[in-house]
Write a protein that holds these residues in place. Structure first.
Motif, PDB file in Angstrom:
ATOM      1  N   LEU A 171       0.816  -1.212   0.000  1.00 34.86           N
ATOM      2  CA  LEU A 171       0.000   0.000   0.000  1.00 34.86           C
ATOM      3  C   LEU A 171       0.856   1.271   0.000  1.00 34.86           C
ATOM      4  O   LEU A 171       0.506   2.264  -0.642  1.00 34.86           O
ATOM      5  CB  LEU A 171      -0.920   0.006   1.218  1.00 34.86           C
ATOM      6  N   ASN A 172       1.981   1.248   0.713  1.00 34.73           N
ATOM      7  CA  ASN A 172       2.791   2.463   0.766  1.00 34.73           C
ATOM      8  C   ASN A 172       3.403   2.799  -0.591  1.00 34.73           C
ATOM      9  O   ASN A 172       3.614   3.969  -0.919  1.00 34.73           O
ATOM     10  CB  ASN A 172       3.879   2.365   1.848  1.00 34.73           C
ATOM     11  N   ASP A 173       3.646   1.768  -1.424  1.00 36.57           N
ATOM     12  CA  ASP A 173       4.123   2.008  -2.790  1.00 36.57           C
ATOM     13  C   ASP A 173       3.025   2.651  -3.630  1.00 36.57           C
ATOM     14  O   ASP A 173       3.275   3.603  -4.387  1.00 36.57           O
ATOM     15  CB  ASP A 173       4.552   0.703  -3.453  1.00 36.57           C
ATOM     16  N   MET A 174       1.808   2.141  -3.504  1.00 40.38           N
ATOM     17  CA  MET A 174       0.709   2.677  -4.301  1.00 40.38           C
ATOM     18  C   MET A 174       0.383   4.118  -3.903  1.00 40.38           C
ATOM     19  O   MET A 174       0.135   4.973  -4.761  1.00 40.38           O
ATOM     20  CB  MET A 174      -0.521   1.777  -4.181  1.00 40.38           C
ATOM     21  N   LEU A 175       0.379   4.379  -2.598  1.00 43.06           N
ATOM     22  CA  LEU A 175       0.073   5.731  -2.146  1.00 43.06           C
ATOM     23  C   LEU A 175       1.179   6.709  -2.534  1.00 43.06           C
ATOM     24  O   LEU A 175       0.920   7.866  -2.857  1.00 43.06           O
ATOM     25  CB  LEU A 175      -0.134   5.735  -0.631  1.00 43.06           C
ATOM     26  N   ARG A 176       2.414   6.236  -2.525  1.00 42.73           N
ATOM     27  CA  ARG A 176       3.535   7.071  -2.960  1.00 42.73           C
ATOM     28  C   ARG A 176       3.414   7.386  -4.462  1.00 42.73           C
ATOM     29  O   ARG A 176       3.728   8.501  -4.892  1.00 42.73           O
ATOM     30  CB  ARG A 176       4.844   6.347  -2.666  1.00 42.73           C
ATOM     31  N   LEU A 177       2.922   6.423  -5.234  1.00 44.49           N
ATOM     32  CA  LEU A 177       2.733   6.661  -6.666  1.00 44.49           C
ATOM     33  C   LEU A 177       1.693   7.757  -6.885  1.00 44.49           C
ATOM     34  O   LEU A 177       1.861   8.617  -7.761  1.00 44.49           O
ATOM     35  CB  LEU A 177       2.286   5.377  -7.371  1.00 44.49           C
ATOM     36  N   VAL A 178       0.633   7.742  -6.093  1.00 47.53           N
ATOM     37  CA  VAL A 178      -0.380   8.799  -6.181  1.00 47.53           C
ATOM     38  C   VAL A 178       0.238  10.152  -5.838  1.00 47.53           C
ATOM     39  O   VAL A 178      -0.036  11.163  -6.494  1.00 47.53           O
ATOM     40  CB  VAL A 178      -1.568   8.488  -5.253  1.00 47.53           C
ATOM     41  N   SER A 222      -0.174  12.721 -19.788  1.00 47.47           N
ATOM     42  CA  SER A 222      -1.102  11.674 -19.374  1.00 47.47           C
ATOM     43  C   SER A 222      -0.716  10.383 -20.110  1.00 47.47           C
ATOM     44  O   SER A 222       0.470  10.083 -20.250  1.00 47.47           O
ATOM     45  CB  SER A 222      -2.545  12.090 -19.671  1.00 47.47           C
ATOM     46  N   SER A 223      -1.666   9.631 -20.594  1.00 43.29           N
ATOM     47  CA  SER A 223      -1.399   8.364 -21.283  1.00 43.29           C
ATOM     48  C   SER A 223      -2.676   7.895 -21.955  1.00 43.29           C
ATOM     49  O   SER A 223      -3.777   8.284 -21.547  1.00 43.29           O
ATOM     50  CB  SER A 223      -0.942   7.300 -20.281  1.00 43.29           C
ATOM     51  N   PHE A 224      -2.527   7.030 -22.940  1.00 45.50           N
ATOM     52  CA  PHE A 224      -3.720   6.461 -23.563  1.00 45.50           C
ATOM     53  C   PHE A 224      -4.539   5.655 -22.562  1.00 45.50           C
ATOM     54  O   PHE A 224      -5.744   5.464 -22.735  1.00 45.50           O
ATOM     55  CB  PHE A 224      -3.341   5.599 -24.775  1.00 45.50           C
ATOM     56  N   ILE A 225      -3.889   5.203 -21.471  1.00 44.25           N
ATOM     57  CA  ILE A 225      -4.645   4.407 -20.496  1.00 44.25           C
ATOM     58  C   ILE A 225      -5.567   5.274 -19.635  1.00 44.25           C
ATOM     59  O   ILE A 225      -6.300   4.733 -18.809  1.00 44.25           O
ATOM     60  CB  ILE A 225      -3.732   3.553 -19.608  1.00 44.25           C
ATOM     61  N   SER A 226      -5.540   6.595 -19.830  1.00 46.31           N
ATOM     62  CA  SER A 226      -6.551   7.412 -19.170  1.00 46.31           C
ATOM     63  C   SER A 226      -7.915   7.199 -19.812  1.00 46.31           C
ATOM     64  O   SER A 226      -8.937   7.620 -19.265  1.00 46.31           O
ATOM     65  CB  SER A 226      -6.174   8.891 -19.240  1.00 46.31           C
ATOM     66  N   VAL A 233      -3.559   1.263 -10.068  1.00 49.79           N
ATOM     67  CA  VAL A 233      -3.289   2.557  -9.436  1.00 49.79           C
ATOM     68  C   VAL A 233      -2.624   3.506 -10.432  1.00 49.79           C
ATOM     69  O   VAL A 233      -2.913   4.704 -10.443  1.00 49.79           O
ATOM     70  CB  VAL A 233      -2.432   2.380  -8.169  1.00 49.79           C
ATOM     71  N   TYR A 234      -1.747   2.974 -11.266  1.00 50.91           N
ATOM     72  CA  TYR A 234      -1.158   3.790 -12.331  1.00 50.91           C
ATOM     73  C   TYR A 234      -2.268   4.326 -13.242  1.00 50.91           C
ATOM     74  O   TYR A 234      -2.284   5.513 -13.582  1.00 50.91           O
ATOM     75  CB  TYR A 234      -0.164   2.952 -13.135  1.00 50.91           C
ATOM     76  N   CYS A 235      -3.204   3.447 -13.619  1.00 46.44           N
ATOM     77  CA  CYS A 235      -4.352   3.882 -14.423  1.00 46.44           C
ATOM     78  C   CYS A 235      -5.137   4.968 -13.694  1.00 46.44           C
ATOM     79  O   CYS A 235      -5.545   5.963 -14.298  1.00 46.44           O
ATOM     80  CB  CYS A 235      -5.283   2.703 -14.721  1.00 46.44           C
ATOM     81  N   ALA A 236      -5.347   4.776 -12.394  1.00 45.61           N
ATOM     82  CA  ALA A 236      -6.118   5.744 -11.618  1.00 45.61           C
ATOM     83  C   ALA A 236      -5.460   7.116 -11.652  1.00 45.61           C
ATOM     84  O   ALA A 236      -6.137   8.143 -11.766  1.00 45.61           O
ATOM     85  CB  ALA A 236      -6.268   5.262 -10.176  1.00 45.61           C
ATOM     86  N   THR A 237      -4.130   7.152 -11.547  1.00 44.55           N
ATOM     87  CA  THR A 237      -3.452   8.455 -11.579  1.00 44.55           C
ATOM     88  C   THR A 237      -3.597   9.114 -12.937  1.00 44.55           C
ATOM     89  O   THR A 237      -3.765  10.334 -13.033  1.00 44.55           O
ATOM     90  CB  THR A 237      -1.963   8.324 -11.220  1.00 44.55           C
ATOM     91  N   LYS A 238      -3.554   8.322 -14.005  1.00 43.63           N
ATOM     92  CA  LYS A 238      -3.679   8.900 -15.346  1.00 43.63           C
ATOM     93  C   LYS A 238      -5.117   9.368 -15.616  1.00 43.63           C
ATOM     94  O   LYS A 238      -5.324  10.392 -16.273  1.00 43.63           O
ATOM     95  CB  LYS A 238      -3.224   7.891 -16.411  1.00 43.63           C
ATOM     96  N   TYR A 239      -6.093   8.631 -15.108  1.00 46.57           N
ATOM     97  CA  TYR A 239      -7.480   9.107 -15.195  1.00 46.57           C
ATOM     98  C   TYR A 239      -7.610  10.428 -14.440  1.00 46.57           C
ATOM     99  O   TYR A 239      -8.287  11.364 -14.884  1.00 46.57           O
ATOM    100  CB  TYR A 239      -8.432   8.071 -14.580  1.00 46.57           C
ATOM    101  N   GLY A 240      -6.975  10.506 -13.268  1.00 42.88           N
ATOM    102  CA  GLY A 240      -7.025  11.733 -12.489  1.00 42.88           C
ATOM    103  C   GLY A 240      -6.381  12.900 -13.209  1.00 42.88           C
ATOM    104  O   GLY A 240      -6.902  14.028 -13.200  1.00 42.88           O
ATOM    105  N   ILE A 241      -5.248  12.652 -13.856  1.00 45.67           N
ATOM    106  CA  ILE A 241      -4.566  13.698 -14.615  1.00 45.67           C
ATOM    107  C   ILE A 241      -5.443  14.189 -15.758  1.00 45.67           C
ATOM    108  O   ILE A 241      -5.544  15.401 -16.016  1.00 45.67           O
ATOM    109  CB  ILE A 241      -3.220  13.173 -15.155  1.00 45.67           C
ATOM    110  N   ALA A 242      -6.106  13.255 -16.438  1.00 46.56           N
ATOM    111  CA  ALA A 242      -6.979  13.644 -17.550  1.00 46.56           C
ATOM    112  C   ALA A 242      -8.134  14.515 -17.060  1.00 46.56           C
ATOM    113  O   ALA A 242      -8.472  15.535 -17.678  1.00 46.56           O
ATOM    114  CB  ALA A 242      -7.515  12.397 -18.252  1.00 46.56           C
ATOM    115  N   GLY A 243      -8.740  14.134 -15.937  1.00 50.54           N
ATOM    116  CA  GLY A 243      -9.837  14.931 -15.398  1.00 50.54           C
ATOM    117  C   GLY A 243      -9.372  16.290 -14.917  1.00 50.54           C
ATOM    118  O   GLY A 243     -10.031  17.314 -15.163  1.00 50.54           O
TER     119      GLY A 243
END
Length: 319
Positions: A104-111, A141-145, A154-164
């Motif tokens: 979890l600490n890796d995922m939260l750090r990625l966010v 961003s990325s096409f995965i947004s 979680v990587y996808c979630a960050t890219k969706y967030g960047i797109a929004g």
């Protein structure tokens, strides 16, 4: 390829400038005469790059997940060059593996890095642009947004967030009547940069995806937005095709992508679990290009044809 332009007097901040897209963008802009502010955690690399690029380059050690670092980055750019004309939020990392296997600490750090870092950079850039009446913000961003994938949720979630975030900011500038402040975002395909070397990896296998695009394609597209700003740009035919396929056949596209990605991960050589550069930067991966194309050739040569099938931009899509 982008045409060489005279960019004397233009000041551009580039985060994630120690390797990959950021390094290539800085090199091209400096060659065109722009002032470039190099931001990354790897001080030695950006100091060396600043020396290579000459007096128009300034290196500022920056962790984009720290709002204090971003404020200091802006202050350093203003102090050296007077003002910032373009801010490119390029820094970002990834994590591959089963969601429940990744700490979890890796995922939260990625966010913190990917999404909060984008918020910090966008906030300081737009405040500066409003004070000066103009400026261009470019968010990576990325096409995965648009095309969600498993084993990188979680990587996808960050890219969706960047797109929004970016879409909302673009509309906000329009509604405020700020015609000289541009907010842009780019959506690259899988590209041959050192991204796999820096990403967290809990999949049990090397991150070897493809076919990959040339980083020069993305670098030229990002620089092109300085001259002709657009709200959102899908870079390359494969990215455009993947996004179109998702819109036309949403369920089928997502399922096929997931199956192909799973096959690719399973057929890649074994690898130890690692947090990559998520918590602290690694020495590996210092150039614009990575080694993914060579790894793909080796895998295909060994008969792992799933690498060759992986989304050709017409029949299959994935990341």
């Amino acid at each position: 390829m982008a045409l060489t332009k005279d960019r004397q007097g233009l000041t551009v901040v580039v985060t994630g400038a120690s390797s990959g897209f950021g390094r290539g963008i800085a090199q091209k802009l400096a060659a065109d005469g722009a002032n470039v502010v190099l931001a990354a955690r790897r001080t030695k690399l950006i100091d060396e790059l600043a020396i290579e690029l000459g007096g128009r380059a300034l290196a500022v050690t920056t962790d984009v997940s720290s709002e204090e670092d971003i404020a200091r980055l802006m202050a350093a750019a203003e102090s050296r060059f007077g003002k910032v004309d373009v801010w490119i939020n390029n820094a970002g990392l990834g994590i591959m593996g089963s969601f429940t296997d990744i700490p979890l600490n890796d995922m939260l750090r990625l966010v913190d890095i990917n999404l909060k870092g984008m918020i910090y950079g966008s906030h300081h850039a737009l405040r500066h642009f409003k004070e000066n009446g103009s400026g261009t913000l470019i968010n990576m961003s990325s096409f995965i947004s648009s095309v969600p994938l498993p084993f990188g949720a979680v990587y996808c979630a960050t890219k969706y967030g960047i797109a929004g975030l970016t879409a909302g900011l673009h509309l906000e500038m329009e509604l405020e009547g700020r015609k000289d402040i541009h907010v842009c975002m780019v959506h690259p395909w899988v590209t041959d940069t050192p991204w796999p070397e820096h990403s967290g990896n809990y999949s049990g296998h090397e991150i070897t995806l493809g076919p990959v695009d040339d980083p020069e394609t993305v670098i030229d597209a990002v620089i092109g937005l300085i001259d002709q700003p657009q709200e959102s740009v899908e870079i390359g035919s494969k990215s455009k095709a993947a996004i179109l396929s998702k819109h036309l056949i949403p369920v089928g596209t997502e399922k096929l992508n997931g199956i192909l990605l799973q096959e690719m991960l399973k057929s890649a050589p074994s690898a130890e679990k690692t947090s990559g550069s998520i918590h602290s930067p690694r020495f590996e991966g210092t150039q614009v290009s990575g080694n993914m194309r060579n790894r793909l050739k080796q895998q295909i040569g060994k008969g792992n044809s799933s690498k060759d099938r992986f989304t050709d931009g017409r029949n299959n899509h994935g990341k």
